[in-house]
Design an enzyme around this catalytic site. Structure first.
Site, mmCIF file in Angstrom:
data_model
loop_
_atom_site.group_PDB
_atom_site.id
_atom_site.type_symbol
_atom_site.label_atom_id
_atom_site.label_comp_id
_atom_site.label_asym_id
_atom_site.label_seq_id
_atom_site.Cartn_x
_atom_site.Cartn_y
_atom_site.Cartn_z
ATOM 1 N N HIS A 1 0.850 -1.191 0.000
ATOM 2 C CA HIS A 1 0.000 0.000 0.000
ATOM 3 C C HIS A 1 0.882 1.236 0.000
ATOM 4 O O HIS A 1 1.865 1.300 0.733
ATOM 5 C CB HIS A 1 -0.909 0.026 1.236
ATOM 6 C CG HIS A 1 -1.723 1.279 1.327
ATOM 7 N ND1 HIS A 1 -2.879 1.461 0.598
ATOM 8 C CD2 HIS A 1 -1.529 2.429 2.016
ATOM 9 C CE1 HIS A 1 -3.369 2.663 0.862
ATOM 10 N NE2 HIS A 1 -2.570 3.279 1.709
ATOM 11 N N ASP B 1 -15.168 2.374 7.901
ATOM 12 C CA ASP B 1 -14.255 3.369 7.338
ATOM 13 C C ASP B 1 -14.977 4.312 6.385
ATOM 14 O O ASP B 1 -14.655 5.495 6.331
ATOM 15 C CB ASP B 1 -13.091 2.695 6.607
ATOM 16 C CG ASP B 1 -12.091 3.732 6.112
ATOM 17 O OD1 ASP B 1 -11.501 4.421 6.970
ATOM 18 O OD2 ASP B 1 -11.913 3.881 4.892
ATOM 19 N N ARG C 1 -14.881 12.450 8.708
ATOM 20 C CA ARG C 1 -13.604 13.155 8.930
ATOM 21 C C ARG C 1 -13.397 14.210 7.855
ATOM 22 O O ARG C 1 -12.902 15.306 8.139
ATOM 23 C CB ARG C 1 -12.443 12.157 8.915
ATOM 24 C CG ARG C 1 -12.370 11.314 10.190
ATOM 25 C CD ARG C 1 -11.416 10.137 10.003
ATOM 26 N NE ARG C 1 -10.089 10.564 9.641
ATOM 27 C CZ ARG C 1 -9.213 9.821 8.953
ATOM 28 N NH1 ARG C 1 -9.547 8.604 8.546
ATOM 29 N NH2 ARG C 1 -8.021 10.283 8.667
ATOM 30 N N SER D 1 -7.570 3.899 9.405
ATOM 31 C CA SER D 1 -8.285 3.821 8.121
ATOM 32 C C SER D 1 -7.537 2.923 7.139
ATOM 33 O O SER D 1 -8.105 1.998 6.545
ATOM 34 C CB SER D 1 -8.446 5.239 7.557
ATOM 35 O OG SER D 1 -9.015 5.194 6.272
ATOM 36 N N LYS E 1 -8.464 -1.396 6.307
ATOM 37 C CA LYS E 1 -8.768 -1.864 4.953
ATOM 38 C C LYS E 1 -7.779 -2.928 4.491
ATOM 39 O O LYS E 1 -8.150 -3.912 3.853
ATOM 40 C CB LYS E 1 -8.790 -0.672 3.986
ATOM 41 C CG LYS E 1 -10.037 0.198 4.188
ATOM 42 C CD LYS E 1 -10.118 1.352 3.216
ATOM 43 C CE LYS E 1 -9.124 2.417 3.578
ATOM 44 N NZ LYS E 1 -9.340 3.695 2.852
#
Lengths: 453, 453
Positions: free
Chosen positions: B82, B161, B168, B183, B187
């Site tokens: 990621h 989320d 947010r 967050s 995921k």
């Protein structure tokens, strides 16, 4: 303008402009800004505080979110007194008639019981017929006629505070000095005042336990009042034991009437003294006395001459209340049950957890567990001993009043925990009047706003 | 349990229990807690941070708010990479096929363009027929068949989320390291991984400009991954110029295909190197290499042998895409207009404001101004010079691609501001790979959580 940008600005320690504050406050009052955005802003204010300019802008924007009362008693200056709340705090019933008797106009808007503290409106409700729900027009008429009125908040006054306070209550943002100041001062300034005296209570029975916090809040409010061209003075007072002899609803009216009629008692000299100090400031700020000292003396004269009780009676009648209660007030105290709470040992009353004493009063039936509940007008407490006094084992420390005997267990337990009797005399009883904050010294007491505002 | 008590606890610096965190997260996912209460809590978290235990609890509660994928390719360990987002960042198209070719399963869930950064899904959409909206079942089938798939978020994964991120975004609480960590990690952990490598970018083209902030976030994520039994490594990399030669949609696919086919170019050695480093970690965490170094070497072998491009082609086919684009990718780049952006003076490319370069790419048509807009697959930028390179006045620094000539004005202005050429050679070009955060050193990099978490 977008709320998100203003939230981020405040979050990062920036200062919002008057227009930006106005956008948020008006947006709150008119439901134009979603509550989650307002909540985030309020929490950012909790952490970052408000600058003096932001606080002034917020207070005025809140004040101007609804009607602002204007003087109706021509030639009479308008003054008021506001207390941050305590146990047995009934000075309103003395200072409003004293100020009216001095020729001032007192448009006093009060509240209901909150937490462990009593509510001025709940106390007045114990007077048969007395209406606290006057419209602005009715209020103006009562003030024109008799000088003083004590009423509840109307829908048209400071709608922004109703929205923001309800939101703060749900989002953990009540305990912000800046937001408390804006809430109190916007409502008081909406009364269209020429002068305001604040009774900022600290100690075990106050919402602010800590004197430094009280001094900070007092300074914020005094500066905010002056910035809005309303001369404001704050008296910091100790709330470490109930004020006067009684705490409850009708019993507080009864005690006030007795004092207004000149009946003095060793156990409520504190109440009498504080009322005269506050009334003295009202008279001085209302320009009918050159100094606070002169105001205090004049207030004492109005109390002793019977002028104040006349004003009180006139106010009761003008608001629909039965002024007959004034003749023999004790006769109107008809609780369903009473019980003495006895000292378990001999010694001196050293300390009280005054918040617990307040909860005892509420649980006796003087307050509500849920909004909208009916309170018992005759529930309450009579104190027979105050801090520093000598008591013998088995002597009553107080008498509890309630609808029935079944209600005494919890208050008794609270009082057992709350009132501490020790063998030695304690020398640490806090002075009733601790400090006075005026425009001249407020600045020096105001702490760093960015970290504590 | 009441949200107000939890808000106040966090506001006052307390630590919430796992049950309390779960109550808030589940309440958010199931719309049981009003958004204003969640917003106040999130802002309190912004200021107070989360303890390690709170962060772990929040991440797991978010992960478990929806489906959690489980391994479908029996015997194959599941790994993913990621990135926190940058300009020209196309390593996914290299590392996913490399890891698949190494026998690992890569269930990569990606996103769309955000702010000035490109979106992996938008890039994949430029391949005719390629579907990113696979169900969990389809995704499992593709992974079983070809080892890797790259898809978008489904409704059933991490619903908490979606709610919390949208909130947010509206309430100024995006920029909290703890909330960013929860967050991202919730995921990624929902993919049911055995190993995760994070590319945490800092510099002018990253969301986190500051390296210390990147190190802090990386440490939070690595520790959170390990606490959830998913070995996690973060590589801190510099995003001070676009990664590789191209930034846009199709052009990034084209560049990736060329690299996968072994075509090297001086201007994208950075992209190749970073992809091999990240893939090396994936192979090591996926237990097909004893060390990262061995993993990197094996990754390079899979790239050079053609195994990786085979995996990429198989993934395209399995997801409905036209694998024919692999043959002559440059032929598929058909922008409506192109224009060179020239150096205005001779000298060395000293700095780039890489965020502005990213905005130029977005404004050329690669990104959206509003959610849901259609992007131009052929919009983008080709870099002809990178940091530290010598250029002559009038020489092209980059080539812009857009639908029409009318779109060049704003990007050109942005590039003029963004790219600085100076006479002297600058020695301050940041290293591409700056630091590696593993479970062993994460703790020492994690700053004081109560003030910055």
């Amino acid at each position: 303008m977008h709320a998100i940008d203003l939230i981020r600005k405040k979050r990062d320690g920036g200062e919002l402009t008057g227009d930006e504050i106005g956008f948020l406050v008006t947006g709150a009052a008119q439901s134009l800004i979603p509550e989650e955005e307002l909540a985030a802003w309020l929490m950012a204010v909790f952490f970052r505080g408000l600058s003096a300019a932001e606080l002034n802008a917020m207070t005025l924007a809140m004040r101007d979110s609804g009607d602002v009362l204007s003087s109706h008693r021509s030639g009479h200056r308008r003054v008021d007194k506001h207390s941050t709340g305590g146990v047995g705090d009934k000075t309103s019933f003395l200072v409003a008639p004293i100020a009216a008797a001095a020729g001032l106009a007192v448009p006093m808007i009060s509240g209901r019981a909150l937490g462990h503290t009593g509510g001025t409106l709940d106390k007045l409700d114990s007077i048969h017929g007395y209406r606290t729900d006057l419209s602005s027009q009715e209020m103006a008429r009562v003030i024109d006629e008799v000088g003083a009125c004590i009423v509840g908040q109307t829908e048209s006054l400071v709608p922004a505070d109703r929205v923001l306070y309800a939101l703060r209550d749900r989002t953990g943002t009540v305990e912000s000095p800046a937001l408390i100041c804006a809430s109190i001062m916007s409502k008081k300034l909406a009364e269209g005042l020429d002068g305001l005296v604040l009774d900022v209570k600290t100690g075990s029975g106050a919402f602010l336990k800590n004197r430094a916090d009280g001094l900070h809040l007092a300074s914020l409010m005094v500066q905010t009042g002056h910035a809005a061209s309303t001369p404001t003075v704050a008296v910091l007072t100790s709330m470490d034991q109930p004020l006067g002899r009684f705490a409850g609803n009708w019993v507080e009216i009864q005690e006030s009437i007795e004092l207004l009629k000149g009946e003095r008692h060793a156990l409520n000299e504190d109440l009498r003294e504080l009322s005269l100090v506050l009334a003295g400031w009202m008279l001085h700020l209302g320009d009918v006395a050159q100094t606070q000292d002169e105001g205090r003396n004049r207030a004492e004269g109005l109390l002793e001459s019977g002028a104040a009780i006349e004003s009180f009676a006139a106010m009761l009648r003008a608001q629909g209340g039965d002024a007959g209660v004034i003749d023999e007030p004790a006769r109107h105290h008809t609780p369903g049950a009473r019980k003495e709470f006895l000292a378990s040992r001999s010694g001196f009353v050293a300390t009280m957890n005054c918040e617990q004493v307040g909860w005892a009063v509420q649980r006796l039936g003087a307050g509500r567990k849920r909004a909208g509940e009916i309170v018992d007008p005759h529930a309450g407490l009579e104190m027979h001993a105050k801090l520093g006094m000598r008591v013998d084992a088995g002597q009553p420390l107080c008498t509890m009043f309630a609808k029935s005997d079944t209600l005494f267990a919890e208050p008794e337990e609270l009082l057992t925990q709350a009132i501490v009797v020790i063998a030695e005399h304690s020398a640490t009883i806090p002075a009733l009047i601790q400090q006075t904050v005026t425009a001249d010294n407020a600045r020096q007491f105001r702490q760093n706003q960015n970290s504590t505002g």
